[in-house]
Write a protein that holds these residues in place. Structure first.
Motif, mmCIF file in Angstrom:
data_model
loop_
_atom_site.group_PDB
_atom_site.id
_atom_site.type_symbol
_atom_site.label_atom_id
_atom_site.label_comp_id
_atom_site.label_asym_id
_atom_site.label_seq_id
_atom_site.Cartn_x
_atom_site.Cartn_y
_atom_site.Cartn_z
ATOM 1 N N ASN A 156 -5.959 -2.959 -0.426
ATOM 2 C CA ASN A 156 -4.806 -2.808 0.461
ATOM 3 C C ASN A 156 -4.933 -3.672 1.713
ATOM 4 O O ASN A 156 -3.927 -4.017 2.333
ATOM 5 C CB ASN A 156 -4.614 -1.341 0.837
ATOM 6 N N ASN B 124 -1.589 4.627 -4.542
ATOM 7 C CA ASN B 124 -1.591 3.785 -3.352
ATOM 8 C C ASN B 124 -2.927 3.799 -2.613
ATOM 9 O O ASN B 124 -3.146 2.949 -1.731
ATOM 10 C CB ASN B 124 -0.444 4.162 -2.410
ATOM 11 N N GLU C 258 0.822 -1.217 0.000
ATOM 12 C CA GLU C 258 0.000 0.000 0.000
ATOM 13 C C GLU C 258 0.855 1.265 0.000
ATOM 14 O O GLU C 258 0.318 2.352 -0.183
ATOM 15 C CB GLU C 258 -0.956 0.010 1.179
#
Length: 120
Positions: free
Chosen positions: A73, A52, A29
């Motif tokens: 994530n 991200n 992430e």
């Protein structure tokens, strides 16, 4: 960061596949992650990049109506959903870290690739 692609295989024209990219050695992430491909006898084509937090930063014109990049994530995965596949999509697909360069997006930390073959 080491990346590993899975989910490739043989699919018929018009079919779908979802590729997965997982990471080790660091938390995925923290990175923008992208997908590229290389067809036999051709150069590498950059397809997509997701930041991200899951916002698609780049999606190539050649696939934007058929491919979707996403990430989870919590599970430490980035995905490439590929729909309505055709023979032109036959290639080895790679995930990599990505960022906006001077001319388009740049990629690094390539995985080993996963083969996608689309049959007639």
């Amino acid at each position: 960061l080491q990346l590993v692609e899975t989910g490739g295989g043989l699919v018929q024209t018009g079919g779908s596949l979802r590729l997965s990219c997982s990471g080790s050695g660091d938390n995925l992430e923290y990175y923008a992650i992208g997908w590229s491909r290389q067809a036999p006898g051709k150069g590498r084509e950059n397809l997509a990049c997701v930041n991200n937090v899951g916002v698609t930063a780049f999606l190539a014109d050649s696939v934007k109506d058929r491919f979707t990049i996403s990430r989870d994530n919590n599970k430490n995965f980035v995905y490439l959903q590929m729909d309505n596949l055709n023979s032109g999509d036959t290639a080895v697909y790679y995930c990599a870290t990505c960022w906006a360069g001077v001319q388009g997006y740049d990629y690094d930390d390539w995985g080993q690739g996963t083969q996608v073959t689309v049959s007639p």
